[in-house]
Design a protein around this motif. Structure first.
Motif, PDB file in Angstrom:
ATOM      1  N   ASP A  19      46.342  15.861  43.995  1.00  0.00           N
ATOM      2  CA  ASP A  19      45.844  17.158  43.522  1.00  0.00           C
ATOM      3  C   ASP A  19      44.710  16.951  42.520  1.00  0.00           C
ATOM      4  O   ASP A  19      44.953  16.531  41.389  1.00  0.00           O
ATOM      5  N   GLU A  20      43.491  17.233  42.944  1.00  0.00           N
ATOM      6  CA  GLU A  20      42.313  17.166  42.071  1.00  0.00           C
ATOM      7  C   GLU A  20      42.255  15.877  41.273  1.00  0.00           C
ATOM      8  O   GLU A  20      42.212  15.885  40.048  1.00  0.00           O
ATOM      9  N   GLU A  59      48.370  17.618  39.547  1.00  0.00           N
ATOM     10  CA  GLU A  59      47.141  17.952  38.837  1.00  0.00           C
ATOM     11  C   GLU A  59      47.278  17.511  37.386  1.00  0.00           C
ATOM     12  O   GLU A  59      48.339  17.621  36.792  1.00  0.00           O
ATOM     13  N   SER A 111      47.206  24.044  44.499  1.00  0.00           N
ATOM     14  CA  SER A 111      48.261  23.291  43.810  1.00  0.00           C
ATOM     15  C   SER A 111      49.634  23.813  44.198  1.00  0.00           C
ATOM     16  O   SER A 111      50.595  23.046  44.288  1.00  0.00           O
TER      17      SER A 111
HETATM   18 MG   LIG Z   1      45.237  23.418  41.214  1.00  0.00          MG
END
Ligand SMILES: [Mg+2]
Ligand SMILES: Nc1ncnc2c1ncn2[C@@H]1O[C@H](COP(=O)(O)OP(=O)(O)OP(=O)(O)O)[C@@H](O)[C@H]1O
Lengths: 266, 656
Positions: free
Chosen positions: A166-167, A90, A48
């Protein structure tokens, strides 16, 4: 760096820190125009942070960040965003307190121009009917998966040069993850380069052509996607071993660079 | 009907000013996330400068309007944003409230110093001439220029703002910026500029509201802007800080209903003298109690707050043993020298001043406890002090009770009031609690303290020697000094004990995070009530001492402005420690005394100094004095370390 076309994103020996806590140590890799990179690594590896450094949310302490060939080191996040980089952070990445439609309008006005807003809205609702149904609800009332779809809808309709996701799969049911990845594949087909941060290694590697594996803030692998899996497994194993020995964790540990693997350059 | 109109129409300019103001508050809150307590001061500043330019310097109305509203209004907003509020984390409610209060206290005190001291009278109105009657709503209901200007400007402003916020990209970006500036930046929007624009617009509105209200009163007085502020806060609260239209409508209603009721109620009745002035506060308390959305204020979280590094750990002050011994010795020496001087050579005038400072210190300890230790913003500490003082006074007057015994009972009464206040606001936190306590303070100010039965009217209760043992009133005896010193030592010790004990840990946990503390089994409701009760007792003790020192208990001595100033002052020196409270008390009176020697014009400067200090609160929550103390300790330690060689370097751990 190969060819005459500059990479859309290039990190050159980038180090970064959160106040006194150092998180990245001379990370280098680049993303070719239209390419797709999987950014992998265990929790706390710095994935991240790489995403945030690229989009200007976290300042670099040394090194250079280039977007589309232009040096963007130290520029504010909004300039980098205007240069064509989209970052879906995220967790929650939408404005809770305004409506679904206002979220989209906010984004489209800036990136597609005021006149294109109605057409863009129509396309977004066509791709994601659920957003159309909830258009007047506050975005905070959407489920986690619907919020990710909302984030995707923005980039799908007005494709940026590079999308850092991000994820996106975090906390979603497998069927919803399928939807999200179908969306990502579509984004990629529209010509957008991708950086996909993932815990779900298989999904990311299926989508990406190359991969970067991070370990404790340094690059442990950088190369074709096919070679990444074994490195990831090795890194995870090493991590669980140090965990068992009780040597890991603690912020003091974070401030020293990992020497175990020397970063390779692309 | 005719009569009703006759009473209601004069309420319209007030109502419009309240409405404009309420809308401004809601706008600022929605676009910047700050509930700007300094808004009233901003309005006052514009009105003051407007009057000053027209009255004192012969500017034409329009030129003055441009200077004071179009330029100064947004200018102030931009300055506040750039230098103050943009530096405060969006989650730090206490810092936002304290900064706003510092502006509210500081600006009205500063203006006469910067400009002039004379009264500004006969302020002209903009647009329409105030004296001219334009038409009649009925035979006896004339409509003059003041009404017309007020209504026109208010309506125009409301329409423009609603359009701005609901239909333009800028409005949308402003609302988004409140939630997360970073997320907005990721959309390619320069969030700093959006927020700055929001502050400029809100500053413009404040200026406009101020100038709008100016001609309705004979002189431009800060006091009028407080009433304005409260009515507007009440209207904004009724709208749950959300709907500008509701805020505007409630604002107008408060103005019109007040003046209509004023027309109908007999002037000698209780309703006229007590309930009517308290009307806006009653509305405010009602809104705080019954508007559920007010309980969820400040709960919007920036999803990208994880990007920020964690706040630095409170530097554990491990003083080296050598320095520790030195400091302790110096401290006891200071105490001995102080007591010795007070009893021997100190001139009576300075003994009086320092006595007063110690009495203030006792009240300030209550701020330390409630705000510093428990993290609850109470803006009613002076009121609690007043409750004790008036109780003691009435007990002495009616039952011949000894004033000191009365003070103890009075402190209990103050505890009770504080406890009730805590119970009433159990479901409020942060800003909501601050508003609730402020409303309570104002309620006491307007409706309770001035009542004949409480204070015997504005003159107050005169203390007589009959009520007091030991010649406490004698100006050159030392009895009072010994009493106040003793009480201060006991109270300071008690607060220090509470801070270090189990209750202190619970309170500290609650200050950190109420949710987290509740999670580990702390009974939040009970701890809060306890903190309020204890701080009420401290404030009561201080109030009684202050009353003895002043020999008269007047309502003006315990008004809400003092409550605000108290918070601002204590926060300036250091709200976390017992020493901070004592330094605040002594500092306040010493600064005021020293200013006595300064030119007349600078007399009001004490509050300005403290307000300036409080503006540093966001950067140094531990307070200026504490900060300096830490720096000096560190410096001393480094010096010692150098002298002792490398072995001692490990002792220096703090960063600055
Ligand atoms: Mg992360
Ligand atoms: N706001 C912050 N303040 C201090 N340190 C932080 C902060 N955010 C992250 N870190 C630290 O930086 C390092 C990298 O964190 P990062 O969030 O980039 O990891 P990640 O690879 O994204 O992990 P995850 O898979 O859990 O999301 C971690 O050691 C983390 O503790």
């Amino acid at each position: 760096m190969s060819g005459d076309v500059a990479p859309v994103l290039e990190l050159d020996e980038v180090s970064a820190a959160y106040g006194p806590y150092r998180a990245l140590f001379e990370v280098s890799f680049s993303v070719e125009s239209g390419g797709a990179v999987a950014l992998l690594g265990p929790n706390g590896a710095g994935k991240s942070t790489v995403a945030r450094v690229a989009s200007g949310l976290v300042p670099v302490t040394s090194g250079r960040v280039r977007v589309d060939g232009r040096d963007m080191t130290g520029e504010p996040a909004w300039r980098i965003a205007r240069a064509g980089l989209a970052h879906v952070p995220e967790g929650r990445g939408v404005f809770d307190s305004i409506s679904v439609e206002e979220n989209l309008v906010l984004s489209f006005r800036r990136r597609a121009g005021r006149r294109m807003v109605p057409a863009s809205l129509e396309r977004a609702y066509a791709s994601f009917p659920v957003l159309g149904e909830r258009r007047h609800d506050r975005a905070g009332t959407l489920s986690g998966g619907q919020q990710r779809l909302l984030s995707l809808a923005k980039v799908l309709v007005v494709p940026p040069k590079l999308l850092i996701a991000d994820e996106l799969s975090l906390g979603l049911a497998p069927s919803v993850i399928d939807d999200v990845y179908a969306g990502l594949a579509e984004v990629r087909r529209s010509g957008t380069a991708l950086v996909v941060v993932e815990q779900q290694v298989d999904r990311a590697l299926a989508l990406a052509s190359s991969a970067v594996v991070l370990e404790r803030g340094s690059v442990a692998y950088c190369g074709p996607a096919s070679g990444a899996r074994s490195v990831v497994e090795r890194v995870l194993e090493r991590r669980s071993r140090t965990h068992d020995a009780g040597k890991d964790a603690g912020p003091a540990d974070r401030t020293t660079p990992a020497k175990a693997v020397s970063p390779r350059r692309a | 009907m005719e009569q009703l109109l006759g009473f209601a129409v004069p309420g319209i300019p007030y109502g419009c000013a309240y409405a404009v103001f309420a809308v401004g508050l809601v706008l600022t809150y929605q676009t910047t996330g700050v509930f700007n307590f300094g808004y009233g001061a901003q309005a006052y500043a514009s009105a003051f400068v407007f009057a000053w330019l027209v009255d004192g310097h012969g500017w034409s109305t329009w030129a003055a309007f441009v200077g004071s509203v179009v330029i100064l209004g947004p200018g102030l907003g931009l300055v506040f944003d750039r230098f103050l509020f943009s530096r405060i984390a969006s989650t730090n409610t206490t810092a936002k409230v304290v900064t706003g209060l510092a502006l509210l206290v500081g600006i009205p005190a500063l203006l006469p110093v910067v400009f002039s001291n004379e009264n500004l009278v006969g302020v002209p109105s903009i647009l329409f001439a105030p004296g001219t009657v334009y038409f009649h709503l009925g035979p006896d209901v004339p409509v003059n220029g003041i009404y017309l200007s007020a209504v026109l400007l208010a309506v125009a402003m409301l329409v423009i703002l609603v359009l701005l916020l609901r239909t333009t990209s800028l409005g949308l970006e402003m609302r988004a910026a409140v939630e997360s500036r970073r997320l907005l930046e990721l959309e390619g929007v320069a969030a700093v500029r959006v927020t700055a624009t929001a502050w400029a617009v809100s500053g413009l509105m404040a200026g406009l509201a101020g100038v709008l209200l100016a001609p309705t009163e004979v002189t431009v007085q800060a006091q009028d802007y407080v009433t304005l502020m409260v009515a507007a806060i009440a209207a904004a609260a009724c709208a749950a800080m959300g709907s500008m239209t509701v805020a505007a409508v409630v604002g107008v209603l408060i103005g019109v209903v007040s003046l209509t009721a004023q027309g109908y109620l007999p002037t000698s009745s209780f309703w006229y003298s007590a309930v009517l002035p308290a009307f806006p506060f009653i509305v405010l308390v009602g809104a705080l109690l019954f508007v559920p959305r007010l309980r969820r204020l400040e709960q919007v979280q920036d999803p990208l707050s994880t990007v920020d590094p964690p706040p630095p750990l409170p530097t554990a002050r491990v003083r080296g043993r050598e320095i520790d011994r030195l400091v302790h010795t110096a401290f006891w020496l200071l105490v001995v020298v102080f007591v010795g001087s007070m009893l021997t050579w100190m001139p009576t005038s300075w003994e009086t001043v320092l006595n007063q400072g110690m009495a203030y210190s006792v009240i300030f300890l209550s701020v330390t406890l409630i705000t510093g230790t428990a993290g609850q913003l109470s803006l009613a500490q002076a009121t609690l002090a007043g409750v004790a003082a008036f109780s003691a006074g009435q007990l002495a007057r009616h039952f011949g009770l000894d004033f000191l015994a009365g003070g103890v009972l009075g402190s209990l009464a103050a505890s009770g009031v504080a406890g009730l206040l805590a119970l009433a606001s159990l479901r409020l936190r942060g800003l909501g609690l601050a508003l609730m306590t402020l409303a309570a303070a104002l309620l006491f100010d307007v409706a309770i303290f001035p009542a004949q039965a409480v204070s015997g009217g504005t003159g107050g209760i005169q203390l007589t020697a009959r009520w007091l043992p030991l010649d406490l009133l004698a100006p050159n005896g030392h009895a009072y000094f010994l009493l106040v010193f003793l009480v201060l030592v006991v109270c300071a010790g008690a607060v220090a004990l509470v801070q270090r004990g189990t209750v202190g840990r619970f309170l500290a946990a609650m200050r950190g995070s109420e949710l987290g503390a509740a999670g580990v089994g702390v009974n939040i409701a009970w701890q809060r009530v306890l903190a309020f009760v204890l701080s009420g007792a401290l404030a009561g003790a201080g109030g009684t001492l202050l009353a003895i020192q002043q020999t008269v208990i007047a309502p003006g001595e315990f008004n809400y402005q003092l409550s605000l100033a108290f918070v601002v002052i204590v926060v300036t020196t250091g709200v976390g420690t017992v020493e901070g409270a004592i330094q605040a008390g002594v500092g306040l009176v010493v600064v005021e005394q020293l200013l006595q020697y300064a030119p007349q014009r600078l007399q009001g400067l004490a509050f300005v100094l403290f307000a300036l200090g409080a503006l540093t609160y966001a950067a140094h929550p531990e307070g200026i004095v504490e900060l300096e103390k830490r720096r000096w300790t560190e410096r001393a330690e480094r010096l010692l370390a150098r002298r002792h060689g490398a072995s001692a370097t490990a002792a220096v751990t703090g960063r600055s």
